[in-house]
Write a protein that holds these residues in place. Structure first.
Motif: not given
Length: 122
Positions: A36-55
Motif C-alpha cells: 500500500s505504500e509507494p517507494g523503494p524496496l530493499e529486497l536482495q536480488p535472488h534466484a530459485h529453481d521455481n519458475e515464477q510468473w508475476v501478474v
C-alpha cells in the motif's frame, strides 16, 4: 475452487513491506501481495529453481531480472525462468497488488514448513 484472499491469514512479513497471503496445490503456489505504500524496496536480488510468473492486478511495481529493469502496471505479466536473478526494486505511487505464481509450489513459505528456503542470494 474460488480463492477468497481475505480468508487466508497473512504470512509474516519477512522484512518485505507487503501483506502476503499464500495458497498452494500439488504443483503450483500463488502468493497474493499487497503493497500500500509507494517507494523503494530493499529486497536482495535472488534466484530459485521455481519458475515464477508475476501478474499485476493494481498499481505498479518495478522489477529487475538479469540486469534488465521493467515497470509492470495493472494487467502486465512478467516471467522469471528458473535460476534467473531477479528482484522487485520499487512500488509505484498508487501502491501495487500482484499475484506471484511459482512452479513447483513454494512450500518453503508455508508457516511451520520444514522445507529449506528456495531463495539463493549472492
Amino acid at each position: 475452487m474460488k480463492i477468497n484472499w481475505s480468508e487466508h491469514e497473512a504470512l509474516p512479513d519477512g522484512g518485505i513491506p507487503m501483506v502476503r497471503r499464500l495458497v498452494f496445490g500439488q504443483n503450483i503456489s500463488c502468493l497474493h501481495l499487497t503493497a500500500s505504500e509507494p517507494g523503494p524496496l530493499e529486497l536482495q536480488p535472488h534466484a530459485h529453481d521455481n519458475e515464477q510468473w508475476v501478474v499485476v492486478t493494481a498499481g505498479s511495481i518495478h522489477f529487475v531480472c538479469e540486469g534488465e529493469e521493467y515497470e509492470l502496471k495493472a494487467g502486465d505479466v512478467a516471467y522469471f525462468p528458473s535460476g534467473r536473478r531477479h528482484t522487485a526494486t520499487r512500488v509505484g505511487e498508487d501502491g501495487a497488488v500482484l499475484l506471484e505464481l511459482s512452479a513447483p509450489a513454494r512450500l518453503d513459505l508455508v508457516p511451520g514448513s520444514l522445507v529449506p528456503s528456495a531463495m539463493r542470494f549472492d
